[in-house]
Design a protein around this motif. Structure first.
Motif, PDB file in Angstrom:
ATOM      1  N   ARG A 109      -8.321  10.602  -3.921  1.00 43.40           N
ATOM      2  CA  ARG A 109      -9.186  11.779  -3.723  1.00 43.40           C
ATOM      3  C   ARG A 109      -8.419  13.074  -3.950  1.00 43.40           C
ATOM      4  NH1 ARG A 109     -11.227   8.196   0.551  1.00 43.40           N
ATOM      5  NH2 ARG A 109     -13.202   7.407  -0.266  1.00 43.40           N
TER       6      ARG A 109
ATOM      7  N   PRO B 268      -6.303   3.795   3.746  1.00 46.78           N
ATOM      8  CA  PRO B 268      -6.475   5.240   3.895  1.00 46.78           C
ATOM      9  C   PRO B 268      -5.511   6.087   3.059  1.00 46.78           C
ATOM     10  CG  PRO B 268      -6.658   4.181   6.020  1.00 46.78           C
ATOM     11  CD  PRO B 268      -6.234   3.117   5.043  1.00 46.78           C
TER      12      PRO B 268
ATOM     13  N   PHE C  79      -9.477  -1.880  -5.375  1.00 44.06           N
ATOM     14  CA  PHE C  79      -9.417  -2.017  -3.932  1.00 44.06           C
ATOM     15  C   PHE C  79     -10.791  -2.051  -3.281  1.00 44.06           C
ATOM     16  CE2 PHE C  79      -5.041  -0.576  -4.476  1.00 44.06           C
ATOM     17  CZ  PHE C  79      -4.385  -1.357  -3.549  1.00 44.06           C
ATOM     18  N   GLY C  80     -11.801  -1.535  -3.971  1.00 42.10           N
ATOM     19  CA  GLY C  80     -13.093  -1.388  -3.309  1.00 42.10           C
ATOM     20  C   GLY C  80     -12.975  -0.254  -2.310  1.00 42.10           C
ATOM     21  N   GLU C  81     -12.603  -0.579  -1.103  1.00 40.40           N
ATOM     22  CA  GLU C  81     -12.293   0.468  -0.117  1.00 40.40           C
ATOM     23  C   GLU C  81     -10.802   0.394   0.146  1.00 40.40           C
ATOM     24  OE1 GLU C  81     -12.316   3.667   2.061  1.00 40.40           O
ATOM     25  OE2 GLU C  81     -14.074   2.989   0.974  1.00 40.40           O
ATOM     26  N   PRO C  82     -10.033   1.260  -0.551  1.00 40.48           N
ATOM     27  CA  PRO C  82      -8.575   1.185  -0.415  1.00 40.48           C
ATOM     28  C   PRO C  82      -8.100   1.621   0.966  1.00 40.48           C
ATOM     29  CG  PRO C  82      -9.226   3.020  -1.847  1.00 40.48           C
ATOM     30  CD  PRO C  82     -10.477   2.293  -1.467  1.00 40.48           C
TER      31      PRO C  82
ATOM     32  N   ALA D  94      -6.535   5.759  -0.640  1.00 40.32           N
ATOM     33  CA  ALA D  94      -7.778   6.501  -0.859  1.00 40.32           C
ATOM     34  C   ALA D  94      -7.511   8.004  -0.866  1.00 40.32           C
ATOM     35  CB  ALA D  94      -8.798   6.150   0.215  1.00 40.32           C
TER      36      ALA D  94
ATOM     37  N   PHE E  50      -8.993   2.596  -7.444  1.00 38.93           N
ATOM     38  CA  PHE E  50     -10.117   2.617  -6.513  1.00 38.93           C
ATOM     39  C   PHE E  50     -11.019   1.406  -6.748  1.00 38.93           C
ATOM     40  CE2 PHE E  50     -14.180   3.869  -4.719  1.00 38.93           C
ATOM     41  CZ  PHE E  50     -13.796   4.396  -3.499  1.00 38.93           C
TER      42      PHE E  50
ATOM     43  N   ASN F 170       0.823  -1.214   0.000  1.00 35.16           N
ATOM     44  CA  ASN F 170       0.000   0.000   0.000  1.00 35.16           C
ATOM     45  C   ASN F 170       0.857   1.264   0.000  1.00 35.16           C
ATOM     46  OD1 ASN F 170      -2.423  -1.350  -0.117  1.00 35.16           O
ATOM     47  ND2 ASN F 170      -2.794  -1.251   2.083  1.00 35.16           N
TER      48      ASN F 170
END
Length: 176
Positions: free
Chosen positions: A119, A112, A107-110, A115, A104, A50
């Motif tokens: 963003r 922090p 990962f679905g919900e990458p 993400a 994104f 990550n």
């Protein structure tokens, strides 16, 4: 090899591999092999995958936005030039869409940090468009056209999606 050289080589390899094959499909060993950096140095530089993904996205963001800014600035900061740049990008061999949207989605919900990098890229692109166009609502509409054209070009393989979006942007700009 200096730590800076190792980091650069790792990020070059990661960008090439992650963009071409997807973040989830590429293991750390493939990045190590492509970069020529030792496994020990790789994990000293990026203790977790990550961390490498986040650094790759942040580096790509800087390069991507700098290229866009230079192109548009050379054309008098005309907001329509954004779509001309997109058409050129969509026409590049190996174009696979937006690295940030792709990451994104993978990962679905990458994590922090990942993400936040995604963003931040989208926020900076929106802010750039707001700097080109005085009307914030209009800039946000252009942002949606950029995003939509990018997704469609990746799905269809048609660089002409940028021209379609440019035509819509012209209508919006002429009304504004």
């Amino acid at each position: 090899m200096t730590p800076t050289e190792a980091t650069d080589r790792l990020l070059e390899a990661a960008e090439e591999l992650f963009y071409a094959h997807g973040v989830q499909a590429v293991g750390m060993d493939a990045v190590r092999a492509r970069s020529g950096v030792s496994l020990k140095r790789l994990y000293r530089t990026f203790p977790a995958k990550n961390d490498l993904v986040e650094a790759y996205l942040r580096r790509r963001d800087e390069r991507w936005r700098a290229s866009l800014r230079e192109f548009v600035h050379a054309r008098g900061d005309d907001p329509l030039a954004v779509f001309d740049w997109l058409r050129d990008w969509f026409s590049e061999p190996g174009f696979r869409g937006c690295a940030f949207i792709n990451s994104f989605g993978e990962f679905g919900e990458p994590a922090p940090g990942v993400a936040a990098a995604i963003r931040d890229h989208k926020d900076r692109l929106r802010a750039y468009l707001r700097g080109l166009v005085a009307d914030q609502t209009l800039a946000d509409q252009l942002f949606s056209l950029v995003e939509g054209a990018t997704v469609l070009a990746a799905i269809t393989g048609n660089p002409g999606e940028a021209t379609t979006a440019r035509d819509a942007a012209k209508v919006l700009l002429d009304q504004g």
